[in-house]
Design a protein around this motif. Structure first.
Motif, PDB file in Angstrom:
ATOM      1  N   GLY A 132       0.802  -1.216   0.000  1.00 22.63           N
ATOM      2  CA  GLY A 132       0.000   0.000   0.000  1.00 22.63           C
ATOM      3  C   GLY A 132       0.832   1.262   0.000  1.00 22.63           C
ATOM      4  O   GLY A 132       0.444   2.280  -0.577  1.00 22.63           O
ATOM      5  N   ALA A 133       2.013   1.211   0.637  1.00 22.94           N
ATOM      6  CA  ALA A 133       2.857   2.401   0.730  1.00 22.94           C
ATOM      7  C   ALA A 133       3.437   2.799  -0.608  1.00 22.94           C
ATOM      8  O   ALA A 133       3.578   3.987  -0.915  1.00 22.94           O
ATOM      9  N   PHE A 134       3.777   1.828  -1.449  1.00 22.30           N
ATOM     10  CA  PHE A 134       4.456   2.114  -2.707  1.00 22.30           C
ATOM     11  C   PHE A 134       3.707   1.632  -3.948  1.00 22.30           C
ATOM     12  O   PHE A 134       4.192   1.810  -5.062  1.00 22.30           O
ATOM     13  N   GLY A 135       2.537   0.996  -3.771  1.00 20.47           N
ATOM     14  CA  GLY A 135       1.860   0.429  -4.925  1.00 20.47           C
ATOM     15  C   GLY A 135       2.678  -0.664  -5.562  1.00 20.47           C
ATOM     16  O   GLY A 135       2.753  -0.774  -6.788  1.00 20.47           O
ATOM     17  N   ALA A 136       3.303  -1.498  -4.723  1.00 18.05           N
ATOM     18  CA  ALA A 136       4.215  -2.534  -5.205  1.00 18.05           C
ATOM     19  C   ALA A 136       3.890  -3.860  -4.525  1.00 18.05           C
ATOM     20  O   ALA A 136       4.564  -4.262  -3.565  1.00 18.05           O
ATOM     21  N   PRO A 137       2.851  -4.568  -5.004  1.00 21.57           N
ATOM     22  CA  PRO A 137       2.413  -5.786  -4.315  1.00 21.57           C
ATOM     23  C   PRO A 137       3.439  -6.915  -4.321  1.00 21.57           C
ATOM     24  O   PRO A 137       3.605  -7.611  -3.326  1.00 21.57           O
ATOM     25  N   LEU A 138       4.144  -7.103  -5.438  1.00 18.09           N
ATOM     26  CA  LEU A 138       5.133  -8.177  -5.485  1.00 18.09           C
ATOM     27  C   LEU A 138       6.307  -7.876  -4.555  1.00 18.09           C
ATOM     28  O   LEU A 138       6.845  -8.780  -3.910  1.00 18.09           O
ATOM     29  N   ALA A 139       6.709  -6.622  -4.493  1.00 21.99           N
ATOM     30  CA  ALA A 139       7.787  -6.245  -3.576  1.00 21.99           C
ATOM     31  C   ALA A 139       7.357  -6.439  -2.128  1.00 21.99           C
ATOM     32  O   ALA A 139       8.168  -6.827  -1.278  1.00 21.99           O
ATOM     33  N   GLY A 140       6.079  -6.176  -1.843  1.00 25.05           N
ATOM     34  CA  GLY A 140       5.578  -6.405  -0.490  1.00 25.05           C
ATOM     35  C   GLY A 140       5.684  -7.861  -0.096  1.00 25.05           C
ATOM     36  O   GLY A 140       6.094  -8.198   1.018  1.00 25.05           O
ATOM     37  N   THR A 187       0.603 -13.928   1.882  1.00 25.97           N
ATOM     38  CA  THR A 187       1.167 -12.608   1.609  1.00 25.97           C
ATOM     39  C   THR A 187       0.687 -12.044   0.276  1.00 25.97           C
ATOM     40  O   THR A 187       0.452 -10.837   0.155  1.00 25.97           O
ATOM     41  N   LEU A 188       0.525 -12.906  -0.712  1.00 23.04           N
ATOM     42  CA  LEU A 188       0.021 -12.447  -2.006  1.00 23.04           C
ATOM     43  C   LEU A 188      -1.397 -11.903  -1.897  1.00 23.04           C
ATOM     44  O   LEU A 188      -1.720 -10.844  -2.439  1.00 23.04           O
ATOM     45  N   LEU A 189      -2.247 -12.631  -1.202  1.00 16.19           N
ATOM     46  CA  LEU A 189      -3.633 -12.192  -1.051  1.00 16.19           C
ATOM     47  C   LEU A 189      -3.708 -10.828  -0.371  1.00 16.19           C
ATOM     48  O   LEU A 189      -4.432  -9.923  -0.827  1.00 16.19           O
ATOM     49  N   ALA A 190      -2.957 -10.677   0.716  1.00 13.01           N
ATOM     50  CA  ALA A 190      -2.990  -9.414   1.451  1.00 13.01           C
ATOM     51  C   ALA A 190      -2.393  -8.272   0.629  1.00 13.01           C
ATOM     52  O   ALA A 190      -2.944  -7.166   0.588  1.00 13.01           O
ATOM     53  N   SER A 191      -1.275  -8.519  -0.049  1.00 16.31           N
ATOM     54  CA  SER A 191      -0.616  -7.478  -0.840  1.00 16.31           C
ATOM     55  C   SER A 191      -1.478  -7.019  -2.006  1.00 16.31           C
ATOM     56  O   SER A 191      -1.609  -5.818  -2.274  1.00 16.31           O
ATOM     57  N   ILE A 192      -2.063  -7.972  -2.705  1.00 17.87           N
ATOM     58  CA  ILE A 192      -2.894  -7.616  -3.860  1.00 17.87           C
ATOM     59  C   ILE A 192      -4.132  -6.851  -3.416  1.00 17.87           C
ATOM     60  O   ILE A 192      -4.540  -5.867  -4.050  1.00 17.87           O
ATOM     61  N   ALA A 193      -4.747  -7.286  -2.320  1.00 15.51           N
ATOM     62  CA  ALA A 193      -5.934  -6.585  -1.817  1.00 15.51           C
ATOM     63  C   ALA A 193      -5.583  -5.155  -1.409  1.00 15.51           C
ATOM     64  O   ALA A 193      -6.324  -4.206  -1.707  1.00 15.51           O
ATOM     65  N   SER A 194      -4.449  -4.981  -0.733  1.00 18.00           N
ATOM     66  CA  SER A 194      -4.023  -3.643  -0.322  1.00 18.00           C
ATOM     67  C   SER A 194      -3.725  -2.768  -1.525  1.00 18.00           C
ATOM     68  O   SER A 194      -4.107  -1.589  -1.577  1.00 18.00           O
ATOM     69  N   ASP A 195      -3.044  -3.336  -2.526  1.00 16.16           N
ATOM     70  CA  ASP A 195      -2.722  -2.576  -3.730  1.00 16.16           C
ATOM     71  C   ASP A 195      -3.985  -2.199  -4.499  1.00 16.16           C
ATOM     72  O   ASP A 195      -4.082  -1.094  -5.051  1.00 16.16           O
ATOM     73  N   PHE A 196      -4.962  -3.099  -4.532  1.00 16.55           N
ATOM     74  CA  PHE A 196      -6.229  -2.812  -5.215  1.00 16.55           C
ATOM     75  C   PHE A 196      -6.902  -1.600  -4.586  1.00 16.55           C
ATOM     76  O   PHE A 196      -7.383  -0.696  -5.289  1.00 16.55           O
ATOM     77  N   VAL A 197      -6.937  -1.556  -3.260  1.00 14.74           N
ATOM     78  CA  VAL A 197      -7.546  -0.412  -2.572  1.00 14.74           C
ATOM     79  C   VAL A 197      -6.759   0.862  -2.868  1.00 14.74           C
ATOM     80  O   VAL A 197      -7.337   1.913  -3.175  1.00 14.74           O
ATOM     81  N   GLY A 198      -5.428   0.782  -2.795  1.00 13.49           N
ATOM     82  CA  GLY A 198      -4.610   1.955  -3.034  1.00 13.49           C
ATOM     83  C   GLY A 198      -4.777   2.520  -4.440  1.00 13.49           C
ATOM     84  O   GLY A 198      -4.814   3.748  -4.635  1.00 13.49           O
ATOM     85  N   ARG A 199      -4.901   1.635  -5.425  1.00  9.91           N
ATOM     86  CA  ARG A 199      -5.050   2.102  -6.806  1.00  9.91           C
ATOM     87  C   ARG A 199      -6.417   2.734  -7.060  1.00  9.91           C
ATOM     88  O   ARG A 199      -6.570   3.529  -7.977  1.00  9.91           O
ATOM     89  N   ARG A 200      -7.417   2.364  -6.260  1.00  7.78           N
ATOM     90  CA  ARG A 200      -8.711   3.019  -6.397  1.00  7.78           C
ATOM     91  C   ARG A 200      -8.629   4.462  -5.888  1.00  7.78           C
ATOM     92  O   ARG A 200      -9.425   5.312  -6.299  1.00  7.78           O
ATOM     93  N   ILE A 201      -7.667   4.730  -5.023  1.00  7.21           N
ATOM     94  CA  ILE A 201      -7.539   6.067  -4.420  1.00  7.21           C
ATOM     95  C   ILE A 201      -6.509   6.920  -5.157  1.00  7.21           C
ATOM     96  O   ILE A 201      -6.750   8.089  -5.459  1.00  7.21           O
ATOM     97  N   PHE A 202      -5.351   6.338  -5.472  1.00 13.28           N
ATOM     98  CA  PHE A 202      -4.246   7.099  -6.066  1.00 13.28           C
ATOM     99  C   PHE A 202      -4.078   6.872  -7.559  1.00 13.28           C
ATOM    100  O   PHE A 202      -3.199   7.458  -8.182  1.00 13.28           O
TER     101      PHE A 202
END
Length: 523
Positions: free
Chosen positions: A173-181, A201-216
């Motif tokens: 979520g901090a960097f929009g980088a799910p694979l790096a997370g 970790t993949l499930l959590a990272s992708i879900a967080s990135d999905f939310v972040g991309r809806r905002i940023f």
């Protein structure tokens, strides 16, 4: 109260169907995505306020300056109060997450600590301290995961999976980088792979990135165009990569040395803490006016450096002031990371190197963004010693794969040189220096199983089980090799790439998990 389970339950957990665990990982990703995105938004808003109101034009208004100066010091006192009341919120947060996984720390008041980390990080970084958003984001995710593990009464093993997933979601979520997370959690926090851990970790990272991309939005974190320079001989270019990797490694060692020495100096200075905090906040106040480029994490600085007409002299001054201000800011123990400042320093080094090549070899200006990208990855690798994470992170943050070969080359050279210099990973150093929970005196009859990865050339690699002097009151119940699990005997040889499942009491696990982990991952 923790859910009580038997040792058989622990062993069965390793192979059982995990749909409920995966659902919680998704939920953690979504919640972390919202929290971290709001955190990013608040920091961006604070950056805009600094740029708007803390300008050189205001130097002619003494009354305004005094008010802002007092505000900075008050912010310092508020953040320091949060740190003293909630000490687990200090620093980047990555060492704390590692301590949770190794059972050396627990979040006793997870929700107040989550709020404290959020507010403290926002105020400190918002007031210009040279700290990054990524460390707090990682820990915010771990707070969310820890809290849900308590609400749903998960056992220690499941809690570790959830906390790791929360940390992945935080960095994503901090960097929009799910694979790096994902890779950061596996490479830095756990140092081994398992199918269940990877999926969590993949499930959590992708879900967080999905939310972040809806905002940023869907744009990468750094918005600038990068082309691979083709104006010089590729073999000569390769030599330039090697030279740059060596230079970055040297300055990576400088970063680690300065950070640790500054922490020690800050602690030893025989002055009241309130006076030291006031001095740091005053320094931040001054720099916000005279050199705003070093204030905050530095995300905007990276993007402006690509096109700015900066001289070599200015960039060298900028590098060293940013380096020392980051070390001073981190020495306060205020909530904030070193991750983003590291990337900024790497980018500045990259531009310095590119300008040197432009002046000496008369090459094109496309070398500037190219070497800035290489510098960010290599500097991260030199300091954190996590090459795969560094490479993937910069690829995702820039959205360009043209420089993959160059980026990999420079990063691996930096890693190899720091290996020769015996430079310890920065988060490992910070973990060893942080205060951990004291072992509990009361006996806990519950049993648990811990998983120990075996890394090549570690102490346990190649050993026969009966040859090893093991801690008392533990039982090796299984060994997994190539995905096949079997019950070991005293004559079983432990090989790299395998995993040991060790049964012990929960009290014992809190005491010796770290020791066993180091036996499997270090020489």
């Amino acid at each position: 109260m923790e859910k009580k389970i038997s040792s058989e339950d622990n062993i069965n957990f390793l192979n059982k169907e995990s749909s409920s665990l995966y659902f919680l990982c998704l939920l953690i990703g979504v919640l972390t995505g919202f929290i971290v995105s709001f955190y990013r938004y608040c920091l961006k808003f604070a950056s805009i306020l600094r740029a708007k109101y803390l300008t050189l034009n205001q130097l002619n208004d003494p009354q305004f300056l005094i008010k802002i100066w007092i505000l900075f010091i008050l912010i310092g006192f508020i953040v320091d109060f949060i740190y003293r009341k909630l000490p687990t919120t200090s620093g980047s947060g990555v060492p704390q997450v590692k301590a949770i996984i190794l059972r050396k720390l627990t979040y006793k008041k997870w929700f107040p600590e989550l709020l404290g980390k959020f507010i403290g990080g926002f105020l400190g970084i918002g007031a210009g301290l040279s700290l990054g958003r990524e460390g707090p984001s990682v820990q915010l995710g771990s707070y969310v995961a820890f809290g849900l593990s308590k609400i749903f009464k998960k056992n220690i093993m499941e809690t570790n999976y959830l906390v790791t997933s929360g940390a992945s979601a935080g960095l994503s979520g901090a960097f929009g980088a799910p694979l790096a997370g994902v890779m950061f959690s596996l490479e830095e926090l756990h140092k081994y792979f398992s199918t269940k851990l990877l999926i969590c970790t993949l499930l959590a990272s992708i879900a967080s990135d999905f939310v972040g991309r809806r905002i940023f939005g869907i744009s990468p974190a750094f918005v600038f165009h990068v082309n691979y320079p083709l104006s010089i001989n590729p073999y000569f270019q390769f030599l330039l990569f090697i030279l740059f990797g060596i230079i970055v490694a040297i300055f990576g060692k400088l970063f680690t040395t300065v950070l640790i020495k500054t922490q020690d100096t800050f602690t030893r200075i025989p002055l009241p803490r309130w006076l030291k905090i006031s001095s740091v906040m005053t320094l931040s106040f001054v720099l916000c006016f005279i050199l705003p480029e070093v204030s905050g994490g530095g995300h905007d600085l990276v993007e402006t450096l690509v096109h700015s007409q900066s001289t070599l002299k200015f960039l060298i001054i900028l590098f060293f002031i940013k380096l020392f201000f980051t070390a001073i800011s981190y020495s306060t123990s205020f909530p904030g990371g070193i991750f983003l400042p590291m990337l900024v320093l790497g980018a500045v080094l990259g531009k310095i190197y590119a300008l040197f090549l432009i002046n000496v070899l008369n090459v094109g200006y496309d070398f500037i963004p190219h070497y800035m990208v290489l510098g960010m990855a290599a500097y991260f690798v030199a300091v954190v010693r996590a090459p795969i994470t560094g490479i993937i992170l910069i690829l995702e943050m820039t959205g360009s794969f043209e420089h993959l070969l160059a980026l990999t080359t420079v990063s691996l050279v930096a890693y190899y040189v720091t290996e020769i210099m015996k430079l310890e990973p920065i988060y490992e150093i910070l973990y060893k220096r942080m205060k951990k929970d004291e072992p509990e005196d009361d006996e806990n009859p519950n049993k648990t199983v811990i998983t120990i990865p075996i890394i090549a050339e570690s102490y346990l690699d190649g050993k026969i089980i009966s040859e090893v002097v093991w801690p008392e009151e533990i039982l090796i119940v299984a060994i997994e090799e190539n995905g096949v699990e079997r019950i070991p005997s005293g004559s079983t040889r432990i090989s790299s790439g395998s995993k040991l499942f060790i049964l012990m009491s929960e009290k014992k696990a809190r005491i010796i998990t770290e020791l066993l982990y180091h036996m499997g991952t270090e020489k």
